[in-house]
Motif scaffolding. Structure first.
Motif, PDB file in Angstrom:
ATOM      1  N   GLY A  85       0.781  -1.208  -0.074  1.00 44.34           N
ATOM      2  CA  GLY A  85      -0.169   0.000   0.212  1.00 44.34           C
ATOM      3  C   GLY A  85       0.766   1.190  -0.093  1.00 44.34           C
ATOM      4  N   ASP A  86       0.234   2.260   0.562  1.00 44.58           N
ATOM      5  CA  ASP A  86       0.701   3.733   0.620  1.00 44.58           C
ATOM      6  C   ASP A  86       1.282   4.178   1.933  1.00 44.58           C
ATOM      7  N   SER A  87       0.943   5.444   2.188  1.00 39.49           N
ATOM      8  CA  SER A  87       1.310   5.794   3.545  1.00 39.49           C
ATOM      9  C   SER A  87       0.679   5.543   4.666  1.00 39.49           C
ATOM     10  N   VAL A  88      -0.505   5.081   4.479  1.00 32.50           N
ATOM     11  CA  VAL A  88      -1.399   4.301   5.512  1.00 32.50           C
ATOM     12  C   VAL A  88      -0.732   3.099   5.971  1.00 32.50           C
ATOM     13  N   ALA A  89      -0.689   2.187   5.003  1.00 35.46           N
ATOM     14  CA  ALA A  89      -0.057   1.034   5.498  1.00 35.46           C
ATOM     15  C   ALA A  89       1.290   1.091   6.140  1.00 35.46           C
ATOM     16  N   PHE A  90       2.208   2.075   5.532  1.00 32.95           N
ATOM     17  CA  PHE A  90       3.280   2.429   5.961  1.00 32.95           C
ATOM     18  C   PHE A  90       3.717   3.135   7.245  1.00 32.95           C
ATOM     19  N   GLY A  91       2.378   3.810   7.616  1.00 27.97           N
ATOM     20  CA  GLY A  91       2.170   4.448   8.774  1.00 27.97           C
ATOM     21  C   GLY A  91       3.022   5.683   9.015  1.00 27.97           C
ATOM     22  N   TYR A  92       3.038   6.430   7.788  1.00 27.44           N
ATOM     23  CA  TYR A  92       3.745   7.891   7.516  1.00 27.44           C
ATOM     24  C   TYR A  92       3.328   8.768   8.887  1.00 27.44           C
ATOM     25  N   ASP A  93       4.210   9.497   9.314  1.00 23.75           N
ATOM     26  CA  ASP A  93       3.925  10.318  10.263  1.00 23.75           C
ATOM     27  C   ASP A  93       4.984  11.521  10.213  1.00 23.75           C
ATOM     28  N   PRO A  94       4.440  12.957   9.652  1.00 23.05           N
ATOM     29  CA  PRO A  94       5.009  14.021   9.381  1.00 23.05           C
ATOM     30  C   PRO A  94       6.195  14.349  10.447  1.00 23.05           C
ATOM     31  N   ARG A  95       5.561  14.058  11.520  1.00 20.83           N
ATOM     32  CA  ARG A  95       6.485  14.756  12.839  1.00 20.83           C
ATOM     33  C   ARG A  95       7.801  13.575  13.057  1.00 20.83           C
ATOM     34  N   VAL A  96       7.827  12.569  12.338  1.00 18.45           N
ATOM     35  CA  VAL A  96       9.089  11.665  12.658  1.00 18.45           C
ATOM     36  C   VAL A  96      10.013  11.982  11.600  1.00 18.45           C
ATOM     37  N   ASP A  97      11.161  11.880  11.973  1.00 19.79           N
ATOM     38  CA  ASP A  97      12.587  11.795  11.053  1.00 19.79           C
ATOM     39  C   ASP A  97      12.865  10.427  10.495  1.00 19.79           C
ATOM     40  N   LEU A  98      12.300  10.378   9.421  1.00 22.24           N
ATOM     41  CA  LEU A  98      12.296   9.028   8.761  1.00 22.24           C
ATOM     42  C   LEU A  98      13.736   8.481   8.462  1.00 22.24           C
ATOM     43  N   VAL A 143       5.070  -9.759   9.989  1.00 23.34           N
ATOM     44  CA  VAL A 143       4.378  -8.993   8.803  1.00 23.34           C
ATOM     45  C   VAL A 143       5.886  -8.551   8.123  1.00 23.34           C
ATOM     46  N   THR A 144       5.542  -8.355   6.709  1.00 20.82           N
ATOM     47  CA  THR A 144       6.839  -8.117   5.707  1.00 20.82           C
ATOM     48  C   THR A 144       5.925  -6.886   5.183  1.00 20.82           C
ATOM     49  N   ASN A 145       6.212  -5.546   5.436  1.00 13.69           N
ATOM     50  CA  ASN A 145       5.404  -4.399   4.756  1.00 13.69           C
ATOM     51  C   ASN A 145       6.264  -3.576   3.893  1.00 13.69           C
ATOM     52  N   LEU A 146       5.642  -3.736   2.575  1.00 12.20           N
ATOM     53  CA  LEU A 146       6.259  -3.176   1.182  1.00 12.20           C
ATOM     54  C   LEU A 146       5.713  -2.005   1.159  1.00 12.20           C
ATOM     55  N   ALA A 147       4.660  -1.594   1.835  1.00 17.26           N
ATOM     56  CA  ALA A 147       4.246  -0.102   1.494  1.00 17.26           C
ATOM     57  C   ALA A 147       5.018   0.917   1.542  1.00 17.26           C
ATOM     58  N   CYS A 148       4.702   1.953   0.490  1.00 19.61           N
ATOM     59  CA  CYS A 148       5.360   3.253   0.225  1.00 19.61           C
ATOM     60  C   CYS A 148       4.446   4.384   0.289  1.00 19.61           C
ATOM     61  N   PRO A 149       4.880   5.429   1.116  1.00 22.37           N
ATOM     62  CA  PRO A 149       4.425   6.774   1.231  1.00 22.37           C
ATOM     63  C   PRO A 149       4.482   7.359  -0.114  1.00 22.37           C
ATOM     64  N   GLY A 150       3.084   7.586  -0.633  1.00 20.10           N
ATOM     65  CA  GLY A 150       2.966   8.638  -2.017  1.00 20.10           C
ATOM     66  C   GLY A 150       2.674   7.307  -3.135  1.00 20.10           C
ATOM     67  N   GLU A 151       2.498   6.126  -2.734  1.00 24.62           N
ATOM     68  CA  GLU A 151       2.346   5.182  -3.960  1.00 24.62           C
ATOM     69  C   GLU A 151       1.070   5.504  -4.415  1.00 24.62           C
ATOM     70  N   ALA A 152       0.788   5.325  -5.778  1.00 25.27           N
ATOM     71  CA  ALA A 152      -0.433   5.071  -6.587  1.00 25.27           C
ATOM     72  C   ALA A 152      -0.416   4.120  -7.387  1.00 25.27           C
ATOM     73  N   SER A 153      -1.770   3.723  -7.978  1.00 25.49           N
ATOM     74  CA  SER A 153      -1.519   2.339  -8.758  1.00 25.49           C
ATOM     75  C   SER A 153      -0.692   2.439  -9.877  1.00 25.49           C
ATOM     76  N   GLY A 154      -0.371   3.440 -10.627  1.00 19.35           N
ATOM     77  CA  GLY A 154       0.434   3.597 -11.751  1.00 19.35           C
ATOM     78  C   GLY A 154       1.861   3.230 -11.309  1.00 19.35           C
ATOM     79  N   GLY A 155       2.311   3.840 -10.171  1.00 19.66           N
ATOM     80  CA  GLY A 155       3.790   3.435  -9.774  1.00 19.66           C
ATOM     81  C   GLY A 155       3.747   2.347  -8.984  1.00 19.66           C
ATOM     82  N   PHE A 156       2.644   1.593  -8.397  1.00 28.31           N
ATOM     83  CA  PHE A 156       2.657   0.353  -7.833  1.00 28.31           C
ATOM     84  C   PHE A 156       3.162  -0.714  -8.999  1.00 28.31           C
ATOM     85  N   MET A 157       2.717  -0.665 -10.156  1.00 26.06           N
ATOM     86  CA  MET A 157       2.753  -1.677 -11.229  1.00 26.06           C
ATOM     87  C   MET A 157       3.937  -1.253 -12.277  1.00 26.06           C
TER      88      MET A 157
END
Length: 199
Positions: free
Chosen positions: A25-38, A58-72
């Motif tokens: 997935g995207d930032s939701v599955a990743f757990g993105y938090d703008p307050r965290v220095d990633l 769990v193996t989490n492949l999620a990437c913040p900003g992922e859209a369906s086009g870039g996913f594939m």
């Protein structure tokens, strides 16, 4: 949950259920938090919380900003995923697109018990950025966005199902701007497509 397909259950052995879980997935599955220095700290999304509660690995492949086009596709439209991958480490390292990483993982781990995916919000956000939040522009171009998303999801799920026949759960895309009726309309339509494509 936007969709739930229970077509099988992979087993690690003859009598013990597998604990292998793949999150996409995207930032939701990743757990993105703008307050965290990633570049320095890790974050956790719902896959990590769910895995801990259910005793899964769990193996989490999620990437913040992922859209369906870039996913594939490596040059497919995304909302910053490629830049984010270059700027800081994701939860898991993989070669190529997230779809390529998922297929490689599932091929190497046929015992996988569960796959989850959330994808689609950034397809809408890309349109919003292009239109600069202009309502008429969004309405004019949304049909093309939805059509591309539908085709992309069809391809993505077909590729996943070639190597995996177990439970696959799609999560509904939530509206981060609940007072924005245009965003709600678009995300409702995206969720309808997500439900129809989940299999």
């Amino acid at each position: 949950l936007a969709g739930l397909s229970l077509t099988g259950c992979a087993l690690a052995g003859t009598d013990e259920p597998s604990t292998t879980y793949l999150a996409l997935g995207d930032s939701v599955a990743f757990g993105y938090d703008p307050r965290v220095d990633l570049e320095r700290d890790q974050v956790a999304g719902y896959p990590e919380a769910f895995a801990a509660a259910r005793g899964l690995e769990v193996t989490n492949l999620a990437c913040p900003g992922e859209a369906s086009g870039g996913f594939m596709e490596p040059n497919g439209a995304d909302n910053g995923c490629r830049e984010n991958r270059a700027a800081y480490p994701l939860h898991a390292d993989y070669q190529g697109t997230q779809l390529q990483g998922a297929v490689a993982f599932l091929t190497a781990h046929p015992e996988t018990a569960l796959v989850t995916i959330d994808l689609g919000a950034n397809d809408v956000f890309l349109l919003d950025h292009i239109c600069n939040r202009d309502f008429n522009c969004i309405l004019t171009n949304f049909v093309a966005t939805a059509s591309s998303y539908n085709a992309n999801l069809g391809f993505i799920f077909d590729q996943l199902r070639k190597v995996y026949d177990g439970p696959l759960i799609s999560l509904a895309i939530y509206n981060p701007y609940p007072k924005d009726t245009t965003a709600q309309y678009a995300l409702d339509k995206i969720n309808e497509i997500l439900v129809s494509q989940t299999h």
